[in-house]
Design a protein around this motif. Structure first.
Motif, PDB file in Angstrom:
ATOM      1  N   ALA A 209       0.835  -1.202   0.000  1.00 18.00           N
ATOM      2  CA  ALA A 209       0.000   0.000   0.000  1.00 18.00           C
ATOM      3  C   ALA A 209       0.873   1.256   0.000  1.00 18.00           C
ATOM      4  O   ALA A 209       1.844   1.345   0.761  1.00 18.00           O
ATOM      5  N   THR A 210       0.508   2.210  -0.826  1.00 12.95           N
ATOM      6  CA  THR A 210       1.266   3.464  -0.899  1.00 12.95           C
ATOM      7  C   THR A 210       1.138   4.285   0.380  1.00 12.95           C
ATOM      8  O   THR A 210       1.957   5.167   0.619  1.00 12.95           O
ATOM      9  N   ASP A 211       0.152   3.995   1.202  1.00 13.73           N
ATOM     10  CA  ASP A 211      -0.024   4.753   2.442  1.00 13.73           C
ATOM     11  C   ASP A 211       1.254   4.760   3.286  1.00 13.73           C
ATOM     12  O   ASP A 211       1.538   5.738   3.967  1.00 13.73           O
ATOM     13  N   TYR A 212       2.019   3.688   3.235  1.00 15.29           N
ATOM     14  CA  TYR A 212       3.258   3.634   4.023  1.00 15.29           C
ATOM     15  C   TYR A 212       4.227   4.734   3.607  1.00 15.29           C
ATOM     16  O   TYR A 212       4.981   5.246   4.434  1.00 15.29           O
ATOM     17  N   LEU A 213       4.199   5.126   2.352  1.00 16.26           N
ATOM     18  CA  LEU A 213       5.115   6.169   1.890  1.00 16.26           C
ATOM     19  C   LEU A 213       4.795   7.517   2.521  1.00 16.26           C
ATOM     20  O   LEU A 213       5.665   8.400   2.570  1.00 16.26           O
ATOM     21  N   ASN A 214       3.578   7.686   3.040  1.00 16.47           N
ATOM     22  CA  ASN A 214       3.238   8.922   3.749  1.00 16.47           C
ATOM     23  C   ASN A 214       4.163   9.144   4.946  1.00 16.47           C
ATOM     24  O   ASN A 214       4.458  10.275   5.318  1.00 16.47           O
ATOM     25  N   HIS A 215       4.615   8.050   5.532  1.00 16.49           N
ATOM     26  CA  HIS A 215       5.536   8.135   6.668  1.00 16.49           C
ATOM     27  C   HIS A 215       6.832   8.850   6.253  1.00 16.49           C
ATOM     28  O   HIS A 215       7.344   9.705   6.980  1.00 16.49           O
ATOM     29  N   PHE A 216       7.332   8.528   5.073  1.00  9.61           N
ATOM     30  CA  PHE A 216       8.556   9.161   4.569  1.00  9.61           C
ATOM     31  C   PHE A 216       8.263  10.547   4.004  1.00  9.61           C
ATOM     32  O   PHE A 216       9.073  11.468   4.157  1.00  9.61           O
ATOM     33  N   ASN A 217       7.112  10.713   3.369  1.00 10.42           N
ATOM     34  CA  ASN A 217       6.740  12.027   2.834  1.00 10.42           C
ATOM     35  C   ASN A 217       6.580  13.059   3.946  1.00 10.42           C
ATOM     36  O   ASN A 217       6.861  14.241   3.742  1.00 10.42           O
ATOM     37  N   GLU A 218       6.152  12.620   5.114  1.00 13.69           N
ATOM     38  CA  GLU A 218       6.055  13.524   6.263  1.00 13.69           C
ATOM     39  C   GLU A 218       7.448  14.059   6.623  1.00 13.69           C
ATOM     40  O   GLU A 218       7.620  15.265   6.833  1.00 13.69           O
TER      41      GLU A 218
ATOM     42  N   ALA B 113      13.552  22.414  12.160  1.00 12.45           N
ATOM     43  CA  ALA B 113      14.496  21.317  12.387  1.00 12.45           C
ATOM     44  C   ALA B 113      14.081  20.530  13.626  1.00 12.45           C
ATOM     45  O   ALA B 113      14.193  19.302  13.645  1.00 12.45           O
ATOM     46  N   GLU B 114      13.590  21.219  14.629  1.00 12.62           N
ATOM     47  CA  GLU B 114      13.134  20.533  15.845  1.00 12.62           C
ATOM     48  C   GLU B 114      11.970  19.588  15.542  1.00 12.62           C
ATOM     49  O   GLU B 114      11.902  18.490  16.093  1.00 12.62           O
ATOM     50  N   ASP B 115      11.068  20.014  14.662  1.00 16.61           N
ATOM     51  CA  ASP B 115       9.956  19.143  14.280  1.00 16.61           C
ATOM     52  C   ASP B 115      10.469  17.911  13.540  1.00 16.61           C
ATOM     53  O   ASP B 115      10.018  16.794  13.786  1.00 16.61           O
ATOM     54  N   PHE B 116      11.433  18.127  12.638  1.00 21.71           N
ATOM     55  CA  PHE B 116      12.012  16.995  11.920  1.00 21.71           C
ATOM     56  C   PHE B 116      12.678  16.023  12.898  1.00 21.71           C
ATOM     57  O   PHE B 116      12.555  14.802  12.752  1.00 21.71           O
ATOM     58  N   LEU B 117      13.357  16.538  13.899  1.00 21.11           N
ATOM     59  CA  LEU B 117      14.058  15.678  14.848  1.00 21.11           C
ATOM     60  C   LEU B 117      13.096  14.832  15.692  1.00 21.11           C
ATOM     61  O   LEU B 117      13.529  13.859  16.312  1.00 21.11           O
ATOM     62  N   GLN B 118      11.828  15.184  15.689  1.00 15.04           N
ATOM     63  CA  GLN B 118      10.830  14.389  16.404  1.00 15.04           C
ATOM     64  C   GLN B 118      10.349  13.189  15.576  1.00 15.04           C
ATOM     65  O   GLN B 118       9.735  12.273  16.106  1.00 15.04           O
ATOM     66  N   TRP B 119      10.620  13.220  14.269  1.00 17.66           N
ATOM     67  CA  TRP B 119      10.215  12.116  13.395  1.00 17.66           C
ATOM     68  C   TRP B 119      10.960  10.863  13.837  1.00 17.66           C
ATOM     69  O   TRP B 119      12.144  10.900  14.144  1.00 17.66           O
ATOM     70  N   ALA B 120      10.254   9.738  13.853  1.00 15.82           N
ATOM     71  CA  ALA B 120      10.877   8.469  14.231  1.00 15.82           C
ATOM     72  C   ALA B 120      10.524   7.409  13.195  1.00 15.82           C
ATOM     73  O   ALA B 120       9.394   7.371  12.698  1.00 15.82           O
TER      74      ALA B 120
END
Length: 170
Positions: free
Chosen positions: A42-51, A66-73
């Motif tokens: 499913a392409t929905d998983y790519l939303n995780h990387f697109n975020e 940058a702080e918001d990006f650093l919260q990505w896990a």
């Protein structure tokens, strides 16, 4: 399994017999859930990387992002769907688990590469002091990630044979 039934080479996958659906009904079920019936992805998983990419794109103009990006896990395919509101999340996970091993391996190689890039950029960004350094890291990462997301989308949609090394060399 009854004493007369012998396991087939495909018993480790969700087959129409194991879901109670004939192949056409199974394909229709997957398609209705926005899961590619041919690949089981499913392409929905790519939303995780697109975020993460979206957050990186904001850093050059708004360094505080940058702080918001650093919260990505990072999340695995199953973790992403388990945590999501995706209507057919259990079906998405089952379809992924039963996907052709070669297709899944190619897809996993791409998503593992994207995760590694994001982890390395995150580590470098944590150590960066200058906003210009963070912006440069973000721009470099975007240049690597976007082609990989597109290639992973191609695998999801039935295009095979993309080579991570070739994509990153472009």
């Amino acid at each position: 399994m009854s004493a007369t039934a012998q396991p087939s080479a495909r018993d480790d996958r969700t087959t129409p017999q194991s879901t109670g659906l004939d192949p056409a009904a199974r394909a229709a079920e997957l398609k209705a859930a926005n899961i590619n019936p041919q690949t089981g992805l499913a392409t929905d998983y790519l939303n995780h990387f697109n975020e993460a990419i979206m957050l990186l794109e904001m850093i050059p103009d708004m360094p505080e992002c940058a702080e918001d990006f650093l919260q990505w896990a990072p999340l695995s395919y199953a973790e992403h769907f388990t945590a999501s509101n995706f209507k057919a999340r259990d079906l998405a996970i089952a379809a992924y688990e039963s996907a052709d091993p070669d297709i899944r391996a190619e897809f996993d190689q791409m998503t593992d590469t994207m995760t590694s890039i994001l982890n390395e950029v995150s580590a470098a960004m944590r150590g960066a002091v200058q906003d210009t350094t963070k912006a440069k890291l973000a721009e470099e990462a975007i240049g690597w990630l976007k082609p990989l997301v597109a290639a992973a989308g191609g695998v999801i949609n039935g295009g095979y044979g993309a080579d991570v090394e070739t994509i990153l060399a472009a």
